[in-house]
Write an enzyme that holds these catalytic residues in place. Structure first.
Site, PDB file in Angstrom:
ATOM      1  N   CYS A  43     131.805  99.944 -36.006  1.00  0.00           N
ATOM      2  CA  CYS A  43     131.051  99.029 -36.865  1.00  0.00           C
ATOM      3  C   CYS A  43     129.621  99.537 -37.089  1.00  0.00           C
ATOM      4  O   CYS A  43     129.096  99.446 -38.196  1.00  0.00           O
ATOM      5  CB  CYS A  43     130.911  97.637 -36.244  1.00  0.00           C
ATOM      6  SG  CYS A  43     132.343  97.009 -35.392  1.00  0.00           S
ATOM      7  N   ASP A  44     128.980 100.022 -36.053  1.00  0.00           N
ATOM      8  CA  ASP A  44     127.528 100.223 -36.107  1.00  0.00           C
ATOM      9  C   ASP A  44     127.075 101.677 -36.050  1.00  0.00           C
ATOM     10  O   ASP A  44     125.881 101.952 -36.213  1.00  0.00           O
ATOM     11  CB  ASP A  44     126.867  99.450 -34.943  1.00  0.00           C
ATOM     12  CG  ASP A  44     127.120  97.954 -35.057  1.00  0.00           C
ATOM     13  OD1 ASP A  44     127.226  97.468 -36.192  1.00  0.00           O
ATOM     14  OD2 ASP A  44     127.227  97.278 -34.018  1.00  0.00           O
ATOM     15  N   CYS A  51     130.452  98.131 -30.587  1.00  0.00           N
ATOM     16  CA  CYS A  51     131.428  98.610 -31.567  1.00  0.00           C
ATOM     17  C   CYS A  51     130.879  99.806 -32.340  1.00  0.00           C
ATOM     18  O   CYS A  51     130.112  99.640 -33.288  1.00  0.00           O
ATOM     19  CB  CYS A  51     131.796  97.473 -32.525  1.00  0.00           C
ATOM     20  SG  CYS A  51     132.959  97.986 -33.800  1.00  0.00           S
TER      21      CYS A  51
END
Ligand code: NDP
Length: 317
Positions: free
Chosen positions: A137-138, A134
């Site tokens: 997200c990261d 992701c």
């Protein structure tokens, strides 16, 4: 007989649980083998509104669960092997490993989707240590670092472009010479100077030291030559699979297997059966959008139950 059963405990299922419990609908939530869903695999979540300093994924999910329990939601651990929706009217029967048969008047499917993995050595054990599925997200954690994106679809192109905001270099590794992505998405990636390419290369191993990823070993499909590409992070963008196998095709889906719902609602083709979160969303796939559709499913189910309260709910599980 239950009034409403929710399958899955990601942001969609837990938001539905909070709303339904608070409306005295006594939801039963069945959690499968990854309680809390995909967010329990990430570290810090910085884009969920309301958390100025961010929140750890597992903590966010734990809080949502406690919030649902505060209003009386009941959680049970079990694996749903099959559901019988053939009558197209309630009660619907669920066969749940460890819990037996459960009958319910309404059903909310929020079983999510799972990112596809390559299944190569070093991959699974380094998730959270440099391997991610992701970018949204990261990506932030790779500021000034070198990263690799694996895949040649729209997701890979989009995530590669996104990652150039943080990373010093983004290398796209694709197993074929051709990209599957749409032309416009390919062009955008090709025009981005921070993106470099390794085409026709099959990833064969993720390399790491004691604490983090250090490289990706790939094999050239033409020459058979193996090469190590040094990197700090590996983002896998080879698609997602919605978790719908247990439905055995009883609920309508699109060509890629995502559940289809009536536009602007969470109603599936079966009365009283609702879908929310990633299992019906191949496009946005964010915690907040999942939570939003979870709320919609709860309201849809509540209205449905109010209009169809014909069964005896006194015999609860
Ligand atoms: P896709 O299925 O479109 O692409 C997957 C990519 O991963 C392909 O390049 C595929 O290679 C590769 N791949 C699959 N399995 C492996 C493997 N085992 N090893 C190495 N490579 C592998 O998935 P996406 O997630 O990119 O897109 C899903 C859907 O979402 C699409 O319809 C897409 O258009 C849409 N989407 C739209 C966006 C937008 O419009 N903004 C953004 C993101 C997604 P190969 O081609 O060889 O099979």
């Amino acid at each position: 007989m239950r009034k409403v059963v929710i399958l899955g405990t990601g942001p969609a299922g837990l938001t539905a649980a909070i709303y339904l419990a608070r409306a005295n609908m006594e939801p039963l939530i069945i959690e499968g083998n990854q309680p809390g869903g995909q967010l329990t695999m990430t570290t810090e979540v910085e884009n969920f509104p309301g958390f100025v300093e961010g929140v750890m994924g597992p903590e966010l999910m734990d809080n949502m669960r406690k919030q649902a329990e505060r209003f009386g939601a009941k959680f049970k651990r079990g694996w749903v092997n099959s559901v019988d929706l053939s009558s197209e009217k309630p009660p619907y029967k669920l066969q749940v490993e460890g819990l037996g048969e459960i009958e319910t008047e309404a059903l909310i499917i929020s079983t999510g989707a799972s990112a596809k993995l390559l299944n190569i050595p070093g991959e699974k054990e380094n998730i959270g240590r440099g391997v991610s599925t992701c970018a949204t997200c990261d990506g932030f954690f790779f500021r000034g670092k070198k990263v690799i994106i694996i895949g040649g679809g729209d997701s890979a192109m989009e995530e590669a472009n996104f990652l150039t905001k943080f990373a010093s270099e983004v290398r796209i590794v694709n197993r074929r010479n051709e990209l599957r992505a749409s032309k416009i998405m390919q062009d955008r990636a090709k025009e981005n100077e921070k993106i470099t390419w390794s085409l026709n290369k099959t990833p064969i191993e993720v390399l790491a030291d004691e604490s983090k990823v250090t490289g990706l070993k790939v094999k050239d499909n033409e020459t058979g030559e193996e090469e190590i590409i040094e990197t700090d992070g590996i983002f896998i963008a080879i698609g997602h699979s919605p978790n719908t196998a247990f439905l055995n095709k009883q609920v309508n889906t699109d060509q890629t297997g995502y559940i289809t719902v009536n536009p602007g609602s969470t109603q599936t083709n079966i009365p009283g059966v609702f879908a929310c979160g990633d299992v019906q969303d191949s496009k946005y796939r964010q915690a907040i959008t999942a939570a939003g559709t979870g709320c919609m499913a709860a309201l849809d189910a509540e209205r449905y139950l109010e209009g169809n309260a014909v069964h005896d709910w006194s015999k609860t599980l």
